[in-house]
Each structure stands twice: as C-alpha cells, then as structure tokens.
Design a protein around this motif. Structure first.
Motif, PDB file in Angstrom:
ATOM      1  N   ASP A 164      21.052  39.215  81.693  1.00 36.28           N
ATOM      2  CA  ASP A 164      21.490  40.088  82.787  1.00 36.28           C
ATOM      3  C   ASP A 164      21.685  39.377  84.125  1.00 36.28           C
ATOM      4  OD1 ASP A 164      21.654  42.337  81.236  1.00 36.28           O
ATOM      5  OD2 ASP A 164      19.733  43.188  81.857  1.00 36.28           O
ATOM      6  N   THR A 165      20.680  38.605  84.532  1.00 39.21           N
ATOM      7  CA  THR A 165      20.741  38.029  85.887  1.00 39.21           C
ATOM      8  C   THR A 165      21.863  37.010  86.053  1.00 39.21           C
ATOM      9  OG1 THR A 165      19.148  36.324  85.281  1.00 39.21           O
ATOM     10  CG2 THR A 165      18.270  38.266  86.361  1.00 39.21           C
ATOM     11  N   MET A 166      22.340  36.438  84.955  1.00 46.05           N
ATOM     12  CA  MET A 166      23.353  35.400  85.065  1.00 46.05           C
ATOM     13  C   MET A 166      24.776  35.921  84.852  1.00 46.05           C
ATOM     14  SD  MET A 166      22.115  32.389  85.838  1.00 46.05           S
ATOM     15  CE  MET A 166      21.184  33.274  87.075  1.00 46.05           C
ATOM     16  N   LEU A 167      24.907  37.212  84.545  1.00 50.78           N
ATOM     17  CA  LEU A 167      26.249  37.756  84.312  1.00 50.78           C
ATOM     18  C   LEU A 167      26.892  38.199  85.621  1.00 50.78           C
ATOM     19  CD1 LEU A 167      26.233  39.709  80.946  1.00 50.78           C
ATOM     20  CD2 LEU A 167      27.274  37.519  81.485  1.00 50.78           C
ATOM     21  N   VAL A 168      27.041  37.243  86.499  1.00 48.33           N
ATOM     22  CA  VAL A 168      27.699  37.503  87.761  1.00 48.33           C
ATOM     23  C   VAL A 168      28.895  36.566  87.816  1.00 48.33           C
ATOM     24  CG1 VAL A 168      27.466  37.506  90.255  1.00 48.33           C
ATOM     25  CG2 VAL A 168      25.494  38.038  88.816  1.00 48.33           C
ATOM     26  N   GLN A 169      30.088  37.152  87.734  1.00 49.11           N
ATOM     27  CA  GLN A 169      31.268  36.286  87.701  1.00 49.11           C
ATOM     28  C   GLN A 169      31.756  35.953  89.093  1.00 49.11           C
ATOM     29  OE1 GLN A 169      33.876  38.351  85.042  1.00 49.11           O
ATOM     30  NE2 GLN A 169      32.919  37.443  83.243  1.00 49.11           N
ATOM     31  N   ALA A 170      31.544  36.893  90.000  1.00 45.45           N
ATOM     32  CA  ALA A 170      31.840  36.635  91.397  1.00 45.45           C
ATOM     33  C   ALA A 170      33.214  36.037  91.612  1.00 45.45           C
ATOM     34  CB  ALA A 170      30.758  35.728  91.974  1.00 45.45           C
TER      35      ALA A 170
ATOM     36  N   LEU B  57      32.301  36.815  96.486  1.00 50.75           N
ATOM     37  CA  LEU B  57      31.660  35.532  96.227  1.00 50.75           C
ATOM     38  C   LEU B  57      30.160  35.512  96.478  1.00 50.75           C
ATOM     39  CD1 LEU B  57      33.913  32.537  97.225  1.00 50.75           C
ATOM     40  CD2 LEU B  57      32.923  33.156  95.033  1.00 50.75           C
ATOM     41  N   THR B  58      29.716  36.173  97.518  1.00 50.74           N
ATOM     42  CA  THR B  58      28.312  35.992  97.865  1.00 50.74           C
ATOM     43  C   THR B  58      27.457  37.197  97.509  1.00 50.74           C
ATOM     44  OG1 THR B  58      28.750  36.758 100.088  1.00 50.74           O
ATOM     45  CG2 THR B  58      28.827  34.391  99.712  1.00 50.74           C
ATOM     46  N   GLN B  59      28.075  38.222  96.880  1.00 49.78           N
ATOM     47  CA  GLN B  59      27.264  39.373  96.516  1.00 49.78           C
ATOM     48  C   GLN B  59      27.002  39.385  95.020  1.00 49.78           C
ATOM     49  OE1 GLN B  59      29.433  42.803  98.079  1.00 49.78           O
ATOM     50  NE2 GLN B  59      30.065  41.410  99.702  1.00 49.78           N
ATOM     51  N   GLY B  60      25.806  39.824  94.661  1.00 47.71           N
ATOM     52  CA  GLY B  60      25.460  39.827  93.252  1.00 47.71           C
ATOM     53  C   GLY B  60      26.023  41.035  92.533  1.00 47.71           C
ATOM     54  N   ILE B  61      27.322  41.039  92.273  1.00 48.62           N
ATOM     55  CA  ILE B  61      27.919  42.169  91.568  1.00 48.62           C
ATOM     56  C   ILE B  61      28.039  41.828  90.085  1.00 48.62           C
ATOM     57  CG2 ILE B  61      30.022  43.551  91.308  1.00 48.62           C
ATOM     58  CD1 ILE B  61      30.377  43.307  94.330  1.00 48.62           C
ATOM     59  N   PRO B  62      27.504  42.678  89.203  1.00 49.23           N
ATOM     60  CA  PRO B  62      27.511  42.344  87.779  1.00 49.23           C
ATOM     61  C   PRO B  62      28.921  42.159  87.228  1.00 49.23           C
ATOM     62  CG  PRO B  62      26.156  44.303  88.199  1.00 49.23           C
ATOM     63  CD  PRO B  62      26.865  43.992  89.464  1.00 49.23           C
ATOM     64  N   GLY B  63      29.080  41.172  86.334  1.00 52.06           N
ATOM     65  CA  GLY B  63      30.373  40.923  85.710  1.00 52.06           C
ATOM     66  C   GLY B  63      30.481  41.584  84.345  1.00 52.06           C
ATOM     67  N   SER B  64      29.580  42.515  84.041  1.00 47.90           N
ATOM     68  CA  SER B  64      29.603  43.193  82.751  1.00 47.90           C
ATOM     69  C   SER B  64      29.092  44.612  82.930  1.00 47.90           C
ATOM     70  CB  SER B  64      28.688  42.459  81.762  1.00 47.90           C
ATOM     71  OG  SER B  64      28.386  43.293  80.657  1.00 47.90           O
ATOM     72  N   ALA B  65      29.662  45.530  82.173  1.00 52.72           N
ATOM     73  CA  ALA B  65      29.090  46.873  82.127  1.00 52.72           C
ATOM     74  C   ALA B  65      27.695  46.772  81.526  1.00 52.72           C
ATOM     75  CB  ALA B  65      29.963  47.786  81.267  1.00 52.72           C
ATOM     76  N   GLY B  66      26.834  47.665  81.930  1.00 50.94           N
ATOM     77  CA  GLY B  66      25.502  47.707  81.340  1.00 50.94           C
ATOM     78  C   GLY B  66      24.485  46.829  82.044  1.00 50.94           C
TER      79      GLY B  66
ATOM     80  N   PRO C  24      22.460  46.450  85.317  1.00 54.29           N
ATOM     81  CA  PRO C  24      22.142  47.169  86.557  1.00 54.29           C
ATOM     82  C   PRO C  24      22.307  46.250  87.768  1.00 54.29           C
ATOM     83  CG  PRO C  24      20.329  47.320  84.963  1.00 54.29           C
ATOM     84  CD  PRO C  24      21.289  46.297  84.453  1.00 54.29           C
ATOM     85  N   VAL C  25      22.814  46.790  88.860  1.00 56.65           N
ATOM     86  CA  VAL C  25      22.963  45.997  90.084  1.00 56.65           C
ATOM     87  C   VAL C  25      21.615  45.386  90.472  1.00 56.65           C
ATOM     88  CG1 VAL C  25      23.521  46.098  92.545  1.00 56.65           C
ATOM     89  CG2 VAL C  25      24.954  47.291  90.892  1.00 56.65           C
ATOM     90  N   GLY C  26      20.542  46.136  90.163  1.00 60.06           N
ATOM     91  CA  GLY C  26      19.209  45.625  90.472  1.00 60.06           C
ATOM     92  C   GLY C  26      18.911  44.288  89.801  1.00 60.06           C
ATOM     93  N   CYS C  27      19.543  44.051  88.652  1.00 55.81           N
ATOM     94  CA  CYS C  27      19.292  42.805  87.919  1.00 55.81           C
ATOM     95  C   CYS C  27      20.022  41.615  88.515  1.00 55.81           C
ATOM     96  CB  CYS C  27      19.731  42.939  86.457  1.00 55.81           C
ATOM     97  SG  CYS C  27      18.592  43.893  85.471  1.00 55.81           S
ATOM     98  N   THR C  28      21.100  41.892  89.273  1.00 62.98           N
ATOM     99  CA  THR C  28      21.903  40.777  89.770  1.00 62.98           C
ATOM    100  C   THR C  28      21.844  40.650  91.288  1.00 62.98           C
ATOM    101  OG1 THR C  28      23.850  42.205  89.769  1.00 62.98           O
ATOM    102  CG2 THR C  28      23.533  40.826  87.846  1.00 62.98           C
ATOM    103  N   LYS C  29      21.060  41.519  91.921  1.00 57.59           N
ATOM    104  CA  LYS C  29      21.060  41.465  93.388  1.00 57.59           C
ATOM    105  C   LYS C  29      20.435  40.170  93.903  1.00 57.59           C
ATOM    106  CE  LYS C  29      16.757  44.086  94.315  1.00 57.59           C
ATOM    107  NZ  LYS C  29      15.918  42.947  94.029  1.00 57.59           N
ATOM    108  N   ASP C  30      19.658  39.501  93.077  1.00 59.06           N
ATOM    109  CA  ASP C  30      19.057  38.237  93.501  1.00 59.06           C
ATOM    110  C   ASP C  30      19.839  37.019  93.009  1.00 59.06           C
ATOM    111  OD1 ASP C  30      16.913  39.346  94.944  1.00 59.06           O
ATOM    112  OD2 ASP C  30      15.819  39.748  93.085  1.00 59.06           O
ATOM    113  N   THR C  31      21.029  37.262  92.469  1.00 59.71           N
ATOM    114  CA  THR C  31      21.871  36.159  92.021  1.00 59.71           C
ATOM    115  C   THR C  31      22.968  35.924  93.049  1.00 59.71           C
ATOM    116  OG1 THR C  31      21.474  36.881  89.753  1.00 59.71           O
ATOM    117  CG2 THR C  31      23.248  35.288  90.096  1.00 59.71           C
TER     118      THR C  31
END
Ligand SMILES: *Cc1c(COP(=O)(O)O)cnc(C)c1O
Length: 425
Positions: free
Chosen positions: A147-153, A158-167, A169-176
C-alpha cells in the motif's frame, strides 16, 4: 485459433485479465500473451512449440539462463528432503552467511517470499529504527505492490501522497513523498518541508521499472550525503540490481553503501524469494530480537533456499562471471545503438551491465517524465516484429531487458539482425 489464444480465453474467464501478474497480459502491446511451456539456456518455448530467444529471464532471476544444472540439482535434492518444515534449517544459515559475505553493507538479513514483502518489511524496520513515519521515494521507481509504495505521483501531484491504485486508503500513502529521479534538489526540498519527519529515502539505484534509467554521476552519493546530514536511512531497492550488476549489486558497482537493502528476483534462482538486510544495529530491531514484527510461514523455504543458494554460489565462484557478462552485454547494446543511429530512429538506449532498454524518444531519459515522452505505438511495432522473429522482449516500453550468462554470441547476433530488419522496414 492457436493454443495460446485458447488458453488465454479460458484464463480470462477465471483469472483477472487471464494472468497472475498484470504485465504478462501483453496489454500494452495489444497482443495475446504467449503461454510458456518450458525453457532452457537463453531459450523459452511456448505451448505451440515455438521457440524464442528470451530477454526477460523471468524478469531477472535467470541470470545464469534457464535450467542451470547446478540449480536444478540443488532443487531436486532439497525437494526429496522435504518441501517445508516451518522450522529452522542449515540452508537458511548458509544463505544468510553467503549474502553477508557477498554484500559488505549487510551484517544481518531476513528472508521473505517476494520483493514486495522485502520492501514492506524494510520500510517498517526503517520506521521502527528512526521513530519517524515519512518515506521519500522517486516517481517511476517500483517497490512492489504494498500500500505505502503504490504512489505513482504523475506531474502535478508530485509531492502529495495520492494513491496510484484503487483500494489504497489515502491514510496509507499520506506519509509517502515523491521526488524526481536524478534530482537531488527535489529530495532536499521535500526533506526541508518535512523536517524531522523523514524515516528513509528508498531508491532503485538503477531505475529499472520505468524502462532503464541510470543514476547520474553523484546522484546516489548525494542521497547518501543527504541522509547522513539530515538523519534518515538510505534504502536501496536492489530487487533487480542485486547480484545483477556485480556480486555486491549496484551498491558495489557504484560504490555507495545504503543502510538497508532489499533483494528479490536473482536471490531465489527462479523460486519465490525476497530478503532485506543491513547494519546489525538496525536489523537487531526485527522480531524476535526486537519490537519490529515480521514473520512468514514459508520464509526461508528449503527448496527456495536451495535454488537461490546454488545460483548465488555459482555467481560467486565463477571467476570473471560479471566481467564476462557485462562485457558481452555492453558489446550487444553498443551494436544495437549503432543500428538505431544508422537508421536515424529517434531513440534513447539506456544500459548498464546486463540491463538495458530502448526508448523511442528524442529525449535523454533521466527520469519518469522523460520516459513518458517515448512513443508507445513504435514500441508496440518493435515488440511485435521481434516476437514474430523469435525474440522475446519486454511486452512494455517501461520494462528492462536482461542479458544472461546463457546468451550465445549467435543468438545476440540474430537479435541484432532482427532489429536491423525492423528499423529498415
Ligand atoms: C520486481 C520488483 C519488486 C517487487 O518484487 P516482487 O517479487 O514482484 O514482489 C520490488 N522492487 C523492485 C525494484 C522490483 O524490480
């Protein structure tokens, strides 16, 4: 209808996209995947009996070629001794000792079952060690499907942790946080904007999942220096580059030592294996030694260890293995470059050691945005032409090709001839 088509039609009824991993579906080249029946040396054969010179090598693991006798023998023997015990074995000790011996930055190592798991666990360990949450990764670098690494950005996010996959949660990528490959300033800016919160920087020391993108001189050392200066761990994701560029991977090849390293692919010799390791002081935090929990029912599986151990031993004990392989691949890629240049095809051929990739673009490809300028329809034509001529390349512009110890001069030559006929069509 061919047998591959028939199997694919059946597969699509009962498996998502007909495959167990997306790139195998040949979607980005608009074709039906070939169903593979067997392989040996540098050749694979499909269910119709058609043979191909293989430049995928199972996405890297088969650096000795398919069906190396030493690996097969080790697997057969291990299988007869028992497929799995869920208990400690001697092979695991030998495997860990060999990895520590081959890769000097690693003092302790934990075996897992995939590259994804290795990265997930290394990140947890880095967070446990530093007591910080945020991770800096690079656009275009792939670190498995955790989950935490699925940020394609892509550009703009570029600098926001928006998930690159459905499923996810934004909470999982907000620190990426996502930086730009080969751009130290982008890392420094993220670090300054998140001062005191960065646990680690994770990077593919050679980008090999956006096509092949080489680190510019000073990039990896610059990351090392930044991590030292600001107090964060440097994680090299060597799932592809580990044991590929040199016995000690990209870190040995480029002379930059990370704090933690992840492995996969080659380390299993074709079996599902991953590993993460690094400095003793950090790895001592992993359970049952320390508070960072991580476990695996089949981790260190005896048959998988036998395959990996046999392959790593071959790599370690064959004199000049890497020099011979890298020289052979260099000469292949240089000839390929010449053919593309002579035909005035807009291209950028990036390669290092036995890893390489042709982008059909006018730009020098130094990051994910550059890679994105390449022409997908041209790649599709190229892939089709090569496949029709018995050459199995990556079914996507954004993947590497792999030269192995088993590629013969004749087969490399045949490959170049097929490229020549393509560019002169
Ligand atoms: C393949 C790959 C992974 C994921 O490994 P799996 O075994 O597919 O889970 C992670 N990082 C990099 C750099 C990879 O190339």
């Amino acid at each position: 209808m061919g047998k591959s088509q028939e199997l694919f039609d059946r597969a699509c009824q009962c498996m998502p996209g007909g495959v167990n991993s997306p790139v195998r579906a040949f979607g980005s080249v608009g074709m039906t995947p070939r169903f593979i029946k067997s392989a040996s040396g540098d050749r694979i054969r499909d269910v119709e009996g058609k043979e191909y010179i293989d430049y995928i090598g199972s996405w890297g693991p088969m650096i000795l070629g398919h069906g190396h006798p030493a690996v097969l023998e080790a697997v057969e023997k291990a299988a007869r001794d028992g497929l799995s015990f869920g208990a400690a074995t001697q092979r695991e000790v030998e495997m860990a000792e060999l990895i520590c011996e081959m890769v000097p930055s690693i003092e302790m190592v934990r075996m897992v079952n995939s590259g994804t798991e290795a990265v997930m666990s290394a990140i947890r360990t880095a967070r446990g060690y530093t007591g910080k949450d945020k991770i800096i990764k690079f656009a275009g670098c792939y670190h498995g499907h955790t989950d935490t690494m699925l940020v394609q950005a892509g550009s703009g996010i570029l600098t926001q942790g928006i998930p690159g996959s459905a499923g996810v949660p934004v909470g999982c990528t907000k620190d990426t946080l996502t930086a730009t490959y080969n751009d130290l300033k982008s890392v420094e800016e993220l670090w300054n904007a998140n001062a005191g919160q960065i646990a680690a920087v994770i990077v593919e020391p050679v980008g090999a999942n956006m096509g092949v993108v080489l680190p510019e001189p000073g990039f990896l050392q610059g990351l090392r220096d930044l991590c030292d200066e600001k107090g964060g761990l440097l994680i090299f994701d060597e799932v592809i580059t580990g044991f590929r560029l040199a016995p000690d991977g990209a870190q040995g090849y480029y002379g930059v030592q990370p704090d933690l390293t992840t492995f996969g692919k080659i380390i299993g010799g074709g079996m599902p294996v991953g590993a993460y390791g690094g400095r003793r002081e950090i790895m001592s935090l992993v359970a049952p030694c320390g508070p960072v929990y991580q476990a695996g029912t089949l981790s260190g599986n005896p048959v998988a260890m036998a395959a990996g151990l046999a392959q790593l031993k071959m790599l370690q004990k064959t004199p000049d293995f890497y020099r011979t392989l890298n020289d052979k691949a260099d000469s292949f890629f240089e000839k390929l470059e010449q053919i593309l240049e002579d035909a005035v095809v807009p291209h950028c051929l990036n390669h290092v050691g036995s890893l390489g990739c042709v982008f059909f673009t006018n730009r020098d490809v130094k990051n994910a945005a550059d890679a994105q300028t390449s022409d997908p329809s041209r790649y599709q034509d190229y892939f089709r032409h090569m496949l029709d001529n018995g050459i199995y390349l990556a079914p996507s512009q954004f993947e590497a090709i792999f030269v192995s110890g088993a590629h013969t001069d004749e087969d490399l030559e045949q490959t170049l001839n097929a490229v020549s006929t393509f560019v002169n069509l």
